[in-house]
Design a protein around this motif. Structure first.
Motif, mmCIF file in Angstrom:
data_model
loop_
_atom_site.group_PDB
_atom_site.id
_atom_site.type_symbol
_atom_site.label_atom_id
_atom_site.label_comp_id
_atom_site.label_asym_id
_atom_site.label_seq_id
_atom_site.Cartn_x
_atom_site.Cartn_y
_atom_site.Cartn_z
ATOM 1 N N LEU A 9 10.165 49.970 13.203
ATOM 2 C CA LEU A 9 8.809 49.639 13.606
ATOM 3 C C LEU A 9 8.536 50.273 14.965
ATOM 4 C CD1 LEU A 9 8.810 45.900 12.525
ATOM 5 C CD2 LEU A 9 7.501 47.743 11.498
ATOM 6 N N ARG A 10 7.291 50.591 15.211
ATOM 7 C CA ARG A 10 6.873 51.235 16.445
ATOM 8 C C ARG A 10 7.339 50.445 17.669
ATOM 9 N NH1 ARG A 10 1.983 52.076 14.558
ATOM 10 N NH2 ARG A 10 1.457 49.956 15.100
ATOM 11 N N PRO A 39 -0.319 47.302 18.082
ATOM 12 C CA PRO A 39 0.864 46.434 18.127
ATOM 13 C C PRO A 39 2.160 47.243 18.152
ATOM 14 C CG PRO A 39 -0.172 46.335 15.955
ATOM 15 C CD PRO A 39 -1.022 47.224 16.789
ATOM 16 N N TRP A 41 6.725 46.512 18.390
ATOM 17 C CA TRP A 41 7.731 45.502 18.049
ATOM 18 C C TRP A 41 8.985 45.642 18.912
ATOM 19 C CZ3 TRP A 41 4.313 47.709 14.837
ATOM 20 C CH2 TRP A 41 3.579 46.870 14.000
ATOM 21 N N ARG A 52 7.932 39.107 19.351
ATOM 22 C CA ARG A 52 8.559 40.262 18.703
ATOM 23 C C ARG A 52 7.516 41.266 18.233
ATOM 24 N NH1 ARG A 52 14.086 38.594 15.619
ATOM 25 N NH2 ARG A 52 15.239 38.377 17.563
ATOM 26 N N GLU A 53 6.328 40.792 17.937
ATOM 27 C CA GLU A 53 5.200 41.692 17.665
ATOM 28 C C GLU A 53 4.155 41.419 18.732
ATOM 29 O OE1 GLU A 53 3.213 41.182 13.892
ATOM 30 O OE2 GLU A 53 1.579 42.539 14.446
ATOM 31 N N TYR A 55 0.672 43.271 21.183
ATOM 32 C CA TYR A 55 -0.239 44.401 21.377
ATOM 33 C C TYR A 55 0.034 45.054 22.725
ATOM 34 C CZ TYR A 55 -3.003 43.692 17.232
ATOM 35 O OH TYR A 55 -3.412 43.621 15.926
ATOM 36 N N LEU B 9 6.576 43.244 5.736
ATOM 37 C CA LEU B 9 5.452 43.437 6.649
ATOM 38 C C LEU B 9 4.232 42.722 6.079
ATOM 39 C CD1 LEU B 9 6.019 47.211 7.430
ATOM 40 C CD2 LEU B 9 6.310 45.301 9.000
ATOM 41 N N PRO B 39 -3.553 44.851 11.752
ATOM 42 C CA PRO B 39 -3.002 45.803 10.782
ATOM 43 C C PRO B 39 -2.226 45.109 9.666
ATOM 44 C CG PRO B 39 -1.796 45.924 12.868
ATOM 45 C CD PRO B 39 -2.884 44.914 13.051
ATOM 46 N N GLU B 53 -0.205 51.860 6.616
ATOM 47 C CA GLU B 53 -0.545 50.888 7.655
ATOM 48 C C GLU B 53 -2.031 51.044 7.930
ATOM 49 O OE1 GLU B 53 1.392 51.411 11.462
ATOM 50 O OE2 GLU B 53 0.139 49.882 12.417
ATOM 51 N N TYR B 55 -5.878 48.828 9.333
ATOM 52 C CA TYR B 55 -6.459 47.624 9.923
ATOM 53 C C TYR B 55 -7.365 46.939 8.916
ATOM 54 C CZ TYR B 55 -4.652 48.294 14.577
ATOM 55 O OH TYR B 55 -3.796 48.381 15.645
#
Lengths: 366, 366
Positions: A9-10, A39, A41, A52-53, A55, B9, B39, B53, B55
Motif C-alpha cells: 500500500l502507498r 490516504p 498506510w 494505519r490508514e 490522509y 481493501l 477511495p 483504486e 474515489y
C-alpha cells in the motif's frame, strides 16, 4: 499478484512524486509546485492520532535550490495554522547537515552517527539523561555524549540568534555546518515568523532529507508529536532519473489536526451544531410538492435545508428538528399554500410567524 | 495478518455505513443523512474510466421508507450534474421488484430469474438479438425470451407514462409490480425532472438493493457506462443488527466524471489555464523581502500568487511566467521600492506600467 510479497500500500506521496518528476521532466515547467491529498498506510502501532490508514496533505516545490522555497512553505504553514485558529504551534527547524556536524563535533564516531541521530531524535520524549544513557549504550564514549548533551543544555530555550552563535562555535571550522547555518538564517529571515525556532536535535525519520528539515508541534499539553513535517530532499528525484533536481516539501497530518480541533472544540459552530439551518416540515401527502419547491428555493439561496423525510404528526416533526438542533422549521399547510405564505417557527424562542412565501428566503438568511 | 486471505481493501462505503448504523442506532437520530468521499478498490480489469483504486462519493438517507428520499436524491443528482455543466445526462430509474415481476410475467422460470437479470442488464451493450440468444443459452424457452424482448421493444423510447401503462398491463395482476409502479410514479412526480426515464431492463450489479434503483448515464457518444448509481436497500442494515431499517443511497463516480469533463474541456479556464493569477519576479537577493511582502498582500486579497523561486535574469523570469501562462508579472526593483511603486507587466499585451504599491491589489483584482 498471488504472492503476499508483491502487494503493498502507498507509504507516502513524496517518493511517487519524485518518480513522476523524473519520468516527465521535459513536459513539466522548470519550477513545479503541487499539492496532493491522499490516504497512505503505515504498519505502525495505532495510538491516539496515529492510524494505519491516514490522509496526507502534501505541498512540494520542485526545481529550486533557493531557501526561498523553504521560507514560502514555512510561511504557508503559518497561514494554515493561523487560519485554523491555532495559537500554540511552533515550527522547529534544523538542517540534516548541521545535525551530523554537531554529532561529529561532539566527538562521536562516524560509524555511530546514524544511530546517534535516532537516539537524539527522542530528546523531547525521554530527556537529556536518558539520551546520554542510550548514547553510551550504543557505544558512544562518555566524553562525546557529555559534549553533545552539554551543547544541547546550553542552547535550550535560547533565541535563534544565540543558538546560532553557540552552535557555530561548537562546530567551528566545519564548512558544511557554516553553510547550513547560513541557509537556516536565510529561511528564518525570509519566512519572518516568531513561531520558528532552531532545534539542532530535530532529525525527522526519513533518510531522504538532504538539507533543511522542519516540523510543526503544538505547544499545549494535549498533544505530543508533530502535526506537520517536511524538508529538503535534493537527492531523491535523481534516484529515479538521470538529473539531480532540487526539491522541498511538507506533509500535513490531517487526522491529528482534526483530533485536536475536535477535542478543543475549535470547529465553527455552524459545522458542528446542526446538519441544517432550516427544516421544511411535511403537512400531508398532497402538500409535499409545495414543500419541496420551498426547500429548493431556500437551498438556491445557500441555506442548508433538511426536508422531513415523510408525512408525520407535526409534533413528531418539531421534536426531530429539535433533536438535530435545527433552528427554524417551515410549515406549508393548506391555508398557507392558499395564501402564498409560510409559517416559520423559531425553535429556540418558540415563536411562530406567518411570512409571505416570497419573503421566506430573506427572513431566514437575515 | 500473515495470511493473504486475512487482508482486504475497502470495496464500497455502503456496507461499512450499514454496520455503523446498526451498531449506533440509539445514538443516531431517527433519520440520518450523510455524505462521504473515500477511495475504494475493485479487482476489475482496468479500462478507460475504470480503475482498481477510485474515489466513491456517497450520499445516503437512512430511516425513511418514503419515496421522498429517492426523489430528493435524484433531484440532488440533477443539481450536481447541472452545476458541473452537463447537458446530456439521463437518470435511468427502475425497481428491483418490477424487474423480477417482468421476468416472471415473461414466463421465465423462477430458478433462472437471477441469471436472466444478469443477461438483461447487458441490453444497452449487446442489443435485443444477443440478449435473446443469451437468454436461450441459459435455458430460457424461446417463447419466454420472445415475450420479454417483445415488451422491451414495445416500450423502447416511449414516454414514462406509456412505459408504465404497457408494463402494468404486461405484469397485470402482480401486486408487487403494481406497488413498485406506484413507487416509481411517486419518485418521478416528486423529483420532477425531464432527465428521468424508466428503464425496466436496469438491474444494477449489487444484490442488496430491494426497491427503486437508478443510475446516471451520459447520452453523448464519448462515454458508455454509468457515472452515478444507487437505490434502496431496506434489508442491508438489518443484516448487522436486530432492527430492519429503510435506507437509500447513491454513489457518484468521481474519476469517470473528471475524465469526461477533462476530455470535453468543461473545467473553468481559471482551473486549467494557469497555476496562478500573478507572478512576483525577484530583482535581486536584497529585494526578496519586499517581493515576499507584496506576494503576501496579493494573496490576502484572494489572488493566486506565484513567487519566482530564486533571483534570476529578468528575461528568464518573464519566459517562465509565459510558459506557465500567468497573465501578470510584478517587478519590485530598487527604484520601485524607493518610490513605493510596483511595475506590472501584462504578458498578454506586453504592456508594462508603474502602479503605486497601495493600488497593486485593486489594479490586479479588477
Amino acid at each position: 499478484e498471488n504472492e503476499l510479497s508483491d502487494l503493498a500500500l502507498r507509504y507516502d506521496l513524496t517518493v511517487p512524486l519524485a518518480r513522476v518528476i523524473a519520468n516527465n521532466r521535459n513536459e513539466l515547467p522548470r519550477f513545479f509546485k503541487r499539492y496532493q491529498i491522499q490516504p497512505v498506510w503505515r504498519a505502525d502501532r495505532p495510538a491516539r492520532g496515529r492510524y494505519r490508514e491516514f490522509y496526507q496533505c502534501d505541498v512540494d516545490a520542485i526545481g529550486s535550490g533557493s531557501m526561498l522555497a523553504e521560507a514560502e512553505l514555512c510561511s504557508a504553514i503559518c497561514d494554515i495554522f493561523d487560519e485554523l485558529g491555532f495559537e500554540d504551534y511552533a515550527i522547529r527547524v534544523n538542517d540534516r547537515r548541521l545535525l551530523f556536524a554537531v554529532i561529529d563535533a561532539s566527538g562521536i564516531d562516524e560509524d555511530l552517527a546514524n544511530r546517534a541521530v535516532v537516539v537524539l531524535d527522542k530528546l523531547d520524549k525521554i530527556g537529556f539523561e536518558k539520551v546520554a544513557d542510550e548514547l553510551k549504550a550504543i557505544g558512544v564514549s562518555g566524553e562525546a555524549a557529555g559534549a553533545l548533551i552539554g551543547l544541547l543544555k546550553k542552547i535550550e530555550g535560547k533565541s535563534n540568534s544565540d543558538v546560532i552563535r553557540d552552535v557555530s562555535s561548537f562546530t567551528s571550522g566545519n564548512e558544511t555546518a557554516d553553510e547550513s547555518i547560513r541557509d537556516l538564517e536565510s529561511i528564518l529571515s525570509l519566512a519572518k515568523s516568531d513561531k520558528m525556532a532552531i532545534d539542532v536535535s530535530l532529525a525527522r525519520g526519513l533518510s531522504y532529507y538532504t538539507g533543511a528539515i522542519f516540523e510543526v508541534i503544538l505547544t499545549g499539553d494535549d498533544f505530543s508529536g508533530s502535526v506537520t513535517g517536511g524538508g529538503r530532499y535534493d537527492g531523491l528525484i535523481g534516484m529515479f532519473g538521470k538529473e539531480k533536481i532540487p526539491a522541498v516539501g511538507l506533509s500535513i497530518g490531517l487526522e491529528r489536526i482534526l483530533l485536536v480541533m475536535d477535542e478543543r472544540e475549535m470547529f465553527p459552530e455552524k459545522l458542528t451544531d446542526s446538519p441544517a439551518d432550516v427544516m421544511v416540515a411535511l403537512w400531508n401527502e398532497d402538500t409535499i410538492p409545495h414543500a419541496l419547491q420551498l426547500a429548493g428555493k431556500l437551498r438556491e439561496s445557500g441555506l442548508r435545508v433538511l426536508v422531513y423525510p415523510q408525512p408525520d404528526k407535526l409534533g413528531k416533526q418539531f421534536k426531530y428538528a429539535d433533536q438535530v438542533a435545527v433552528k427554524y422549521v417551515c410549515i406549508l399547510g393548506e391555508s398557507e399554500i392558499e395564501e402564498s405564505s409560510v409559517s416559520i417557527k423559531n425553535l429556540a424562542t418558540g415563536e411562530q410567524q406567518s411570512v409571505p412565501l416570497g419573503e421566506a428566503v430573506a427572513f431566514l438568511v437575515q
